[in-house]
Design a protein around this motif. Structure first.
Motif, PDB file in Angstrom:
ATOM      1  N   ILE A   1       0.835  -1.201   0.000  1.00 59.22           N
ATOM      2  CA  ILE A   1       0.000   0.000   0.000  1.00 59.22           C
ATOM      3  C   ILE A   1       0.870   1.252   0.000  1.00 59.22           C
ATOM      4  O   ILE A   1       0.591   2.231  -0.709  1.00 59.22           O
ATOM      5  CB  ILE A   1      -0.956  -0.014   1.199  1.00 59.22           C
ATOM      6  CG1 ILE A   1      -2.028  -1.093   1.002  1.00 59.22           C
ATOM      7  CG2 ILE A   1      -1.603   1.343   1.417  1.00 59.22           C
ATOM      8  CD1 ILE A   1      -2.910  -1.309   2.187  1.00 59.22           C
TER       9      ILE A   1
ATOM     10  N   ASP B   1       0.687   3.982  -2.908  1.00 55.78           N
ATOM     11  CA  ASP B   1       0.432   5.399  -2.624  1.00 55.78           C
ATOM     12  C   ASP B   1       1.563   6.274  -3.165  1.00 55.78           C
ATOM     13  O   ASP B   1       1.336   7.342  -3.735  1.00 55.78           O
ATOM     14  CB  ASP B   1       0.269   5.611  -1.127  1.00 55.78           C
ATOM     15  CG  ASP B   1      -1.036   5.045  -0.597  1.00 55.78           C
ATOM     16  OD1 ASP B   1      -1.187   4.968   0.630  1.00 55.78           O
ATOM     17  OD2 ASP B   1      -1.905   4.671  -1.410  1.00 55.78           O
TER      18      ASP B   1
ATOM     19  N   GLY C   1      -4.575   3.366  -0.740  1.00 56.31           N
ATOM     20  CA  GLY C   1      -4.282   2.739   0.544  1.00 56.31           C
ATOM     21  C   GLY C   1      -5.447   2.723   1.518  1.00 56.31           C
ATOM     22  O   GLY C   1      -5.737   1.700   2.145  1.00 56.31           O
TER      23      GLY C   1
ATOM     24  N   VAL D   1      -8.020   0.156   0.557  1.00 50.21           N
ATOM     25  CA  VAL D   1      -7.547  -1.220   0.760  1.00 50.21           C
ATOM     26  C   VAL D   1      -7.540  -1.573   2.242  1.00 50.21           C
ATOM     27  O   VAL D   1      -7.955  -2.672   2.634  1.00 50.21           O
ATOM     28  CB  VAL D   1      -6.138  -1.386   0.147  1.00 50.21           C
ATOM     29  CG1 VAL D   1      -5.582  -2.772   0.447  1.00 50.21           C
ATOM     30  CG2 VAL D   1      -6.204  -1.162  -1.363  1.00 50.21           C
ATOM     31  N   TRP D   2      -7.086  -0.641   3.088  1.00 48.07           N
ATOM     32  CA  TRP D   2      -7.053  -0.924   4.526  1.00 48.07           C
ATOM     33  C   TRP D   2      -8.453  -1.191   5.068  1.00 48.07           C
ATOM     34  O   TRP D   2      -8.678  -2.151   5.815  1.00 48.07           O
ATOM     35  CB  TRP D   2      -6.434   0.243   5.292  1.00 48.07           C
ATOM     36  CG  TRP D   2      -4.939   0.180   5.399  1.00 48.07           C
ATOM     37  CD1 TRP D   2      -4.058   1.097   4.954  1.00 48.07           C
ATOM     38  CD2 TRP D   2      -4.165  -0.863   5.989  1.00 48.07           C
ATOM     39  NE1 TRP D   2      -2.780   0.710   5.208  1.00 48.07           N
ATOM     40  CE2 TRP D   2      -2.811  -0.496   5.854  1.00 48.07           C
ATOM     41  CE3 TRP D   2      -4.480  -2.067   6.611  1.00 48.07           C
ATOM     42  CZ2 TRP D   2      -1.776  -1.290   6.326  1.00 48.07           C
ATOM     43  CZ3 TRP D   2      -3.436  -2.868   7.076  1.00 48.07           C
ATOM     44  CH2 TRP D   2      -2.110  -2.478   6.934  1.00 48.07           C
TER      45      TRP D   2
ATOM     46  N   LEU E   1      -4.952  -5.962  -5.897  1.00 47.44           N
ATOM     47  CA  LEU E   1      -4.062  -4.812  -5.773  1.00 47.44           C
ATOM     48  C   LEU E   1      -3.265  -4.573  -7.045  1.00 47.44           C
ATOM     49  O   LEU E   1      -3.128  -3.435  -7.519  1.00 47.44           O
ATOM     50  CB  LEU E   1      -3.114  -5.024  -4.593  1.00 47.44           C
ATOM     51  CG  LEU E   1      -2.142  -3.874  -4.275  1.00 47.44           C
ATOM     52  CD1 LEU E   1      -2.906  -2.603  -3.956  1.00 47.44           C
ATOM     53  CD2 LEU E   1      -1.226  -4.251  -3.137  1.00 47.44           C
TER      54      LEU E   1
END
Length: 486
Positions: A26, A30, A263, A266-267, A295
């Motif tokens: 991530i 980013d 990010g 995704v988190w 991803l």
């Protein structure tokens, strides 16, 4: 107990490994997105500065302006006709200031109206470094010639799609009237580049083009970023990406925006599932495989989108100048002697549609015309939007003059067909110029110049028509070039 401990340790280590790998991926994603957007933003502002330089050169690199300054500062008629009714009304320069290097003579025009010498000198204070650089660039470009001085001409670049200018201008970005603005300074010179000995002392022209909120919103839309603006260089705010633009060391402001960071998404979506799937080793492995696959696909889509935006016009989907240059270089690499043709097209009365019906109508016109042009050209070549209402068509292979004229006239008719928008029929026109390689030039630049000359000959001949470069004489080419510069 040992087995349970080992099992717990394996689960913990597996979970920790997944956490660390995902966190690193991530972070890299980013970082990649932020760096790509920095490049796009810098390129976009560099392009806008180049446009302002081109606009300003229509006054500073002009015989009429040079002659007007022979006896001092410009007169009221020149200010009214050329500054207020042209540069302010058409290009939106908020300030235009004429000054001698030492500031003995100063004339300032703000939003089309002359201002007092005191106000003009106040603005000069904020760009004094640029005026010094412009004076130095002008003097370094001079060489003795015929009892006077000759300004060094521009170095021609066959890959440039805009006219090359003498390298005596300087530019920067400054906070003028509390608005970030593009500032361009250049000595006023004639088209001949010859300076009589009595006129060696230059008169500098300073132009200020504010970066309006509308310009920022349009840039946001083109680049796909959010909250684009300017921030002091010392600002430290989490989640804000910044980059200097304009290559101006005296500018304390930098461009800033909120990047498209994958990010956070995704988190939020991954952590609850990681907590569940770490209980089952096979489930965790499956989860990791799926998440990393998603991803990678997200990164590929992001990279593809950024690559597309760098080479295409976001409004019409056509290729932009960068994409056009790439297409032409690819065509030339296939064979130096392989012919190609350039069709330069310009919409007529487009500005009137924008002014009367608004930019939404203008965008609808551009999108419809772009679609019609693309459908007309099909697999014969590529249609590009160079900017504003300017289009160009690249055709590879051999075409007869008659075939090119038929095709260009069909495109002109496509532009003339009324466009329905919001209950209105929007009527515009179009003009086209045609040039062929190698018949009309030995490089892309030469062919583009001839296509532009043919286009302006079509406009001067009454618009809504197509002109082939082979049908023009030398006088027509020169006259079209003069009209384009004016």
């Amino acid at each position: 107990m040992a087995i349970r401990t080992a099992a717990v340790m394996i689960v913990l280590l597996f979970g920790a490994a997944n956490y660390l790998v995902l966190d690193y991926a991530i972070e890299r994603a980013d970082s990649f997105v932020a760096e790509t957007e920095r490049t796009l933003v810098r390129n976009e502002f560099s392009h806008q500065i180049d446009q302002v330089v081109q606009y300003q050169s229509q006054i500073s690199f002009w015989d009429k302006t040079f002659d007007e300054l022979k006896d001092g500062m410009p007169g009221d008629a020149f200010v009214r006709d050329q500054i207020r009714d042209w540069m302010w009304a058409d290009f939106g320069f908020s300030w235009m200031i004429f000054t001698t290097p030492g500031g003995e003579k100063v004339l300032g025009v703000h939003r089309g109206d002359k201002v007092s010498e005191r106000k003009a000198r106040e603005k000069l204070h904020w760009v004094s470094d640029l005026t010094l650089k412009a004076e130095r660039a002008y003097r370094e470009a001079l060489s003795p010639d015929r009892g006077g001085w000759q300004v060094e001409g521009a170095k021609e670049d066959p890959d440039l799609l805009t006219p090359a200018l003498p390298q005596i201008h300087v530019s920067g970005m400054r906070l003028i009237d509390r608005v970030m603005s593009i500032v361009v300074v250049q000595a006023v010179i004639p088209k001949s580049l010859y300076i009589p000995a009595s006129r060696m002392q230059p008169t500098l022209l300073i132009t200020v083009k504010p970066v309006s909120q509308k310009m920022l919103l349009n840039t946001e839309r083109r680049l796909g970023v959010h909250d684009l603006g300017f921030t002091p260089i010392v600002t430290q705010e989490p989640g804000l990406v910044m980059t200097p633009v304009g290559a101006d060391t005296y500018n304390p402001m930098v461009a800033s925006w909120r990047p498209n960071m994958p990010g956070t998404f995704v988190w939020k979506s991954a952590l609850p599932q990681i907590a569940m799937f770490v209980l089952v080793f096979a489930g965790v492995m499956l989860f990791v495989t799926l998440r990393f696959s998603a991803l990678v696909k997200a990164l590929q889509r992001s990279e593809a989108q950024n690559a597309f935006l760098a080479r295409h016009d976001p409004l019409t989907g056509l290729k932009n100048r960068s994409g056009f240059d790439e297409e032409v270089r690819r065509a030339i690499r296939k064979g130096e002697s392989r012919p190609f043709s350039i069709l330069a097209l310009d919409l007529d009365r487009f500005k009137a549609v924008n002014d009367r019906y608004g930019h939404a109508a203008g965008d609808a016109v551009l999108q419809t015309v772009a679609r019609r042009f693309s459908e007309r050209i099909g697999t014969l070549g590529s249609v590009v939007r160079l900017g504003g209402d300017e289009f160009s068509v690249l055709l590879t292979g051999a075409f007869s003059r008659e075939a090119l004229l038929d095709l260009a006239e069909s495109l002109v008719r496509d532009a003339q067909t009324p466009i329905a928008h919001d209950g209105q029929l929007l009527a515009i026109g179009g003009s086209a110029g045609i040039a062929q390689f190698p018949d009309h030039g030995g490089s892309l630049h030469d062919v583009m110049v001839m296509a532009d000359a043919a286009l302006y000959a079509a406009k001067n001949g009454g618009r809504n028509r197509a002109v082939h470069a082979g049908d023009m004489g030398r006088d027509a080419v020169a006259e079209a070039g003069t009209a384009r510069a004016a």
